[in-house]
Every structure is written in C-alpha cells, then in structure tokens.
Design a protein around this motif. Structure first.
Motif, PDB file in Angstrom:
ATOM      1  N   SER A 221      -2.785  -6.993   4.977  1.00  0.00           N
ATOM      2  CA  SER A 221      -2.340  -5.775   4.306  1.00  0.00           C
ATOM      3  C   SER A 221      -3.518  -4.870   3.990  1.00  0.00           C
ATOM      4  O   SER A 221      -3.497  -3.662   4.274  1.00  0.00           O
ATOM      5  N   GLN A 222      -4.570  -5.453   3.420  1.00  0.00           N
ATOM      6  CA  GLN A 222      -5.748  -4.665   3.073  1.00  0.00           C
ATOM      7  C   GLN A 222      -6.469  -4.149   4.320  1.00  0.00           C
ATOM      8  O   GLN A 222      -7.007  -3.034   4.324  1.00  0.00           O
ATOM      9  N   ALA A 223      -6.449  -4.948   5.385  1.00  0.00           N
ATOM     10  CA  ALA A 223      -7.129  -4.545   6.624  1.00  0.00           C
ATOM     11  C   ALA A 223      -6.448  -3.336   7.264  1.00  0.00           C
ATOM     12  O   ALA A 223      -7.064  -2.613   8.057  1.00  0.00           O
ATOM     13  N   LEU A 224      -5.174  -3.123   6.936  1.00  0.00           N
ATOM     14  CA  LEU A 224      -4.448  -1.980   7.489  1.00  0.00           C
ATOM     15  C   LEU A 224      -4.914  -0.653   6.900  1.00  0.00           C
ATOM     16  O   LEU A 224      -4.627   0.413   7.452  1.00  0.00           O
ATOM     17  N   GLY A 225      -5.624  -0.722   5.768  1.00  0.00           N
ATOM     18  CA  GLY A 225      -5.981   0.481   5.031  1.00  0.00           C
ATOM     19  C   GLY A 225      -6.552   1.617   5.859  1.00  0.00           C
ATOM     20  O   GLY A 225      -6.044   2.747   5.812  1.00  0.00           O
ATOM     21  N   PRO A 226      -7.601   1.382   6.649  1.00  0.00           N
ATOM     22  CA  PRO A 226      -8.184   2.481   7.433  1.00  0.00           C
ATOM     23  C   PRO A 226      -7.202   3.104   8.430  1.00  0.00           C
ATOM     24  O   PRO A 226      -7.215   4.322   8.630  1.00  0.00           O
TER      25      PRO A 226
ATOM     26  N   LEU B 233       5.764   6.398   0.730  1.00  0.00           N
ATOM     27  CA  LEU B 233       5.855   5.386   1.770  1.00  0.00           C
ATOM     28  C   LEU B 233       5.132   4.122   1.320  1.00  0.00           C
ATOM     29  O   LEU B 233       3.901   4.102   1.203  1.00  0.00           O
ATOM     30  N   LEU B 234       5.906   3.085   1.063  1.00  0.00           N
ATOM     31  CA  LEU B 234       5.348   1.787   0.698  1.00  0.00           C
ATOM     32  C   LEU B 234       5.273   0.914   1.944  1.00  0.00           C
ATOM     33  O   LEU B 234       6.279   0.724   2.632  1.00  0.00           O
ATOM     34  N   VAL B 235       4.093   0.399   2.227  1.00  0.00           N
ATOM     35  CA  VAL B 235       3.886  -0.462   3.392  1.00  0.00           C
ATOM     36  C   VAL B 235       3.636  -1.886   2.883  1.00  0.00           C
ATOM     37  O   VAL B 235       2.694  -2.125   2.122  1.00  0.00           O
ATOM     38  N   PHE B 236       4.493  -2.813   3.306  1.00  0.00           N
ATOM     39  CA  PHE B 236       4.398  -4.208   2.854  1.00  0.00           C
ATOM     40  C   PHE B 236       3.954  -5.101   4.003  1.00  0.00           C
ATOM     41  O   PHE B 236       4.406  -4.954   5.141  1.00  0.00           O
ATOM     42  N   HIS B 237       3.055  -6.026   3.673  1.00  0.00           N
ATOM     43  CA  HIS B 237       2.687  -7.068   4.631  1.00  0.00           C
ATOM     44  C   HIS B 237       2.644  -8.393   3.873  1.00  0.00           C
ATOM     45  O   HIS B 237       2.069  -8.463   2.778  1.00  0.00           O
ATOM     46  N   PRO B 238       3.268  -9.453   4.415  1.00  0.00           N
ATOM     47  CA  PRO B 238       3.285 -10.737   3.697  1.00  0.00           C
ATOM     48  C   PRO B 238       1.905 -11.366   3.555  1.00  0.00           C
ATOM     49  O   PRO B 238       1.679 -12.163   2.648  1.00  0.00           O
ATOM     50  N   ASP B 239       0.974 -11.004   4.443  1.00  0.00           N
ATOM     51  CA  ASP B 239      -0.391 -11.524   4.401  1.00  0.00           C
ATOM     52  C   ASP B 239      -1.266 -10.504   3.673  1.00  0.00           C
ATOM     53  O   ASP B 239      -1.520  -9.404   4.186  1.00  0.00           O
ATOM     54  N   ARG B 240      -1.769 -10.863   2.495  1.00  0.00           N
ATOM     55  CA  ARG B 240      -2.530  -9.904   1.698  1.00  0.00           C
ATOM     56  C   ARG B 240      -3.791  -9.421   2.407  1.00  0.00           C
ATOM     57  O   ARG B 240      -4.148  -8.241   2.339  1.00  0.00           O
ATOM     58  N   ALA B 241      -4.448 -10.314   3.120  1.00  0.00           N
ATOM     59  CA  ALA B 241      -5.668  -9.923   3.831  1.00  0.00           C
ATOM     60  C   ALA B 241      -5.357  -8.907   4.924  1.00  0.00           C
ATOM     61  O   ALA B 241      -6.062  -7.900   5.085  1.00  0.00           O
TER      62      ALA B 241
ATOM     63  N   GLN C  36       0.866  -1.178   0.000  1.00  0.00           N
ATOM     64  CA  GLN C  36       0.000   0.000   0.000  1.00  0.00           C
ATOM     65  C   GLN C  36       0.903   1.230   0.000  1.00  0.00           C
ATOM     66  O   GLN C  36       2.045   1.184   0.465  1.00  0.00           O
ATOM     67  N   LEU C  37       0.375   2.320  -0.532  1.00  0.00           N
ATOM     68  CA  LEU C  37       1.163   3.549  -0.682  1.00  0.00           C
ATOM     69  C   LEU C  37       0.546   4.697   0.095  1.00  0.00           C
ATOM     70  O   LEU C  37      -0.660   4.935   0.014  1.00  0.00           O
ATOM     71  N   LEU C  38       1.401   5.409   0.839  1.00  0.00           N
ATOM     72  CA  LEU C  38       1.009   6.651   1.497  1.00  0.00           C
ATOM     73  C   LEU C  38       1.868   7.780   0.925  1.00  0.00           C
ATOM     74  O   LEU C  38       3.011   7.556   0.512  1.00  0.00           O
ATOM     75  N   LEU C  39       1.316   8.992   0.939  1.00  0.00           N
ATOM     76  CA  LEU C  39       2.025  10.151   0.387  1.00  0.00           C
ATOM     77  C   LEU C  39       2.188  11.227   1.465  1.00  0.00           C
ATOM     78  O   LEU C  39       1.501  12.253   1.450  1.00  0.00           O
ATOM     79  N   PRO C  40       3.095  11.019   2.415  1.00  0.00           N
ATOM     80  CA  PRO C  40       3.292  12.009   3.478  1.00  0.00           C
ATOM     81  C   PRO C  40       3.932  13.283   2.932  1.00  0.00           C
ATOM     82  O   PRO C  40       4.784  13.223   2.042  1.00  0.00           O
ATOM     83  N   SER C  41       3.526  14.421   3.449  1.00  0.00           N
ATOM     84  CA  SER C  41       4.171  15.669   3.070  1.00  0.00           C
ATOM     85  C   SER C  41       5.620  15.681   3.572  1.00  0.00           C
ATOM     86  O   SER C  41       6.016  14.852   4.388  1.00  0.00           O
ATOM     87  N   ASP C  42       6.410  16.617   3.052  1.00  0.00           N
ATOM     88  CA  ASP C  42       7.793  16.840   3.505  1.00  0.00           C
ATOM     89  C   ASP C  42       8.774  15.789   3.012  1.00  0.00           C
ATOM     90  O   ASP C  42       9.709  15.399   3.732  1.00  0.00           O
TER      91      ASP C  42
END
Length: 407
Positions: free
Chosen positions: A278-283, A268-276, A106-112
């Motif tokens: 990984s998606q649950a981290l979204g919120p 910021l790329l966030v990696f999780h080996p478990d796809r489920a 998943q990708l985040l776009l933090p300022s700075d």
C-alpha cells in the motif's frame, strides 16, 4: 407547444425533435419542463426541499469557500498537502472505517467531484493490473460509465442486476450503495458474492459510492448518524476488505453535503491488504493525480479539505439533514404507492434519489399530459423521489400518475 391533439401528444412531439437534435434524455426532460409554466421537474438530479426548490448548498462549505477566496489574493499555486494526513483521517472517520484498518488506506483528491473520483479509480485499478481490457458495470447503472471506459481505452460491458462482473481482462465496477438511476440496494449476499468473485479472479475492483449512508437513512432517529455510517461501511465495503483484495472506492461529496453548485474534489480511497505494498503505491498514485492536473487545487477543493478537517461534525449534520429529507419523501411514496405495481420500489431494497420503473407504452403521453417531467429512456421512467410536493392532495395526484403508468 400548440397541437391538434392532447397536450401530452404535443410534448411527445417536442421531445422527439429534441432527441433528433442530439440532446440526451436528461437534457430533454429539463428543457420540456422549463417550457411548461405548470411543469413539475421529476428528472432533476438534485435534492429538493418540501417547497420544491433545491436544498441550500452546504453552509459550512460556503463559509470556508468565502475565507479561502479571501486568502487567495497571492498569484501562486496552492494545494492541501499540509493537511493530507488529517484529511485521510477525516474521510475514514466519516465513512465509519475502523481505526485498525486506517494504515491500509491512501487518499487521493481528484478534481470534478464523484465523476473525477470514478475516473481516477479506474486509472488506479489499471496501475494495479495492466491486463484489464474491459470495464464491466451493472445494467441500468450510471450512463457516464460508458464514456469513462472509452476515456481509459477500455471496452465496455454490462452484467445483469445483482450479478457479478466476470471474464478475462474484466475490471469490475460496483456501486457501493444504492444503484444510481434505479435506487436498487445490493443485498449482503450479493456484495459478499462480488467480493469473493474478485478474490477468485485475483483482481482489484472499483467501488462507486455516490450515496454514502442513504440506504439506511430510514433508521435515523432510532439509530445515530455514526451508527448508520458504520452500518453502511460494513455492508458495502467491509466484504471486499474481508476478501483481502485491493480496491479503489470513489466517494462523492455532492449528494451527501449538497455541494452540487460548488463541485469540490472527489474522494478516492485506495485500499491494499498488504500495508507495505500500500505504501509502495504512493509515488504512482501521486503521479496519477499530477497527470490529471489535480496537484494544485481549485479554491473550492482547498476549502472543502479544511472544512472536513476542522468542521467534520457540522458537515456530518448537513449530511444527516440530506438523509432525513430523502427518507421522509421515500416514506411518502411508500404510503402513496401501496398496493400498486411500483410499491416494491419504496421498500428497504431501494434508496437514494432515483427510481427507474418500466413505463407502459402510453406512459410518456399521459405523464407529460399531467405536466410531470421525469426522464424517459429505453422504456423506463426515471423519477426523483424528492420531487413530491408538500401538499398532500397534489402529492397523491402526481404519484398516482406514476403508479398508474409505470410498473
């Protein structure tokens, strides 16, 4: 800086006054250089061209910024949500990540820029493991890490060069490429050992990627740009994927695309080996970005996202140009330092903008006396390799001072 002894002594005295006023080593180097009409700034943290001037800001991003500003006349909030998926794909493609792994990121776009990305990566790691109490980084790393630890209410510790962060409640932060300030590139064995150490601890890690691809810049010409980026990913990030541990990799666009003056978002790329999972981290990840105030973006960031999505090939060519410039100066240093105490700093084990050799007791006086201004701190002399002049005689003379008084 009039004095009764040598010019170098006078500069040393001025440096001491500036230090006592509360300025840090980087600020001191810049101020001293500006005061000297003959000064050569080897402490500056940007890419310099053959003429000694900063490389031009990314023409591609400037073009997109101009358009974005023209389109920002409405007094409304704007962000890049509509391009979120395309931006994730663009970043993963740029970084050389195999498509089979894309669903795990998943990708985040933090300022700075890179700083914001590292700060947010630390926050994300704490979301993944609330038991972290200490941020652990490699010695001689980026000075800002200590402040970032404090802002996250973590204790701070350092581990030896090429070592592994270990201990109860320890959050490891590793630089995924040349170490900022020294240029040291971790070997394949070191990276694998760090990944296995994190796996044994059952803890996520933060990877700081300020110099994407720079460790293989010397291969350009014989290898394609895409091959270099894949090779860098395989060396610096793949071992953590193979270890099947979560991680957050903070990627800076600044040195890659020469965006020092514009300061777009970090990646910021966030990696999780478990796809489920990984998606649950979204919120939670979205909440982290909202808490930073990055949900609604500056126009520079919106322009950067559009450039990445629609003109990645142009940005990659600009990155390749930065790599070539860094590589050609490294080759000059390699030739000019042959047989000296700092020769190894220009071997394949080092890359990036900076080198940080130890300085002899008389180094500051003599190097300042030659009108050269690196950053002197904690017994070391940090210098920007792209500061070497195009004139061969001047380059030889200036490099000889560093080679003579550093080791």
């Amino acid at each position: 800086m009039a004095g009764t002894t040598t010019f170098g002594d006078d500069v040393l005295a001025e440096a001491q006054k500036l230090r006592e006023s509360g300025l840090d080593a980087n600020q001191i180097a810049g101020i001293l250089c500006k005061k000297d009409p003959q000064g050569k700034n080897y402490g500056i943290g940007i890419l310099l061209g053959k003429d000694g001037k900063p490389l031009p800001t990314s023409p591609t991003l400037l073009e997109y910024v101009e358009k974005e500003l023209r389109d920002s006349g409405s007094g409304s909030y704007f962000n890049s949500d509509a391009l979120k998926k395309e931006m994730l794909d663009a970043v993963l493609r740029w970084q050389g990540v195999p498509e089979t792994l894309w669903p795990h990121f998943q990708l985040l776009l933090p300022s700075d820029a890179g700083t914001g990305a590292v700060q947010t990566a630390i926050q994300v790691a704490i979301l993944l493991n609330e038991k972290f109490t200490t941020l652990s980084v490699e010695e001689l790393g980026w000075p800002a890490y200590k402040a970032l630890a404090a802002s996250a209410r973590l204790r701070f510790q350092e581990f030896p060069a090429d070592g592994i962060a270990q201990g109860e409640g320890v959050l490891p932060l590793y630089q995924a490429g040349p170490l900022n300030t020294t240029g040291r590139v971790p070997s394949a064995d070191v990276v694998k050992a760090r990944a296995q150490g994190a796996k044994s601890a059952g803890a996520p890690v933060v990877l700081d990627r300020a110099y994407s691809g720079f460790e293989y810049a010397r291969l350009l010409g014989g290898a394609s740009y895409a091959e270099i980026m894949r090779k860098s990913f395989q060396a610096q990030i793949q071992p953590f994927i193979d270890a099947a541990i979560p991680f957050a990799v903070a990627i800076s666009p600044t040195k890659a695309f020469v965006t020092f003056a514009l300061r777009p978002c970090g990646l910021l790329l966030v990696f999780h080996p478990d796809r489920a999972k990984s998606q649950a981290l979204g919120p939670q990840l979205a909440g982290t970005i909202r808490a930073r105030g990055s949900s609604f973006e500056h126009p520079i960031t919106r322009a950067f996202v559009k450039a990445m999505v629609h003109d990645l090939a142009r940005l990659e060519e600009e990155h390749a140009q930065a790599l070539r410039r860094n590589s050609e100066t490294e080759k000059e240093w390699q030739a000019l330092t042959k047989g000296t105490a700092i020769e190894t700093l220009f071997s394949e084990s080092y890359a990036g903008l900076f080198r940080n050799p130890k300085a002899k007791p008389e180094a500051a006086r003599e190097i300042y006396g030659a009108h050269l201004y690196p950053v002197f701190a904690e017994g070391r002399c940090r210098l920007n390799v792209t500061g070497v002049p195009a004139d061969e005689a001047q380059a030889s003379q200036q490099v000889s001072f560093f080679a003579k008084y550093c080791y």
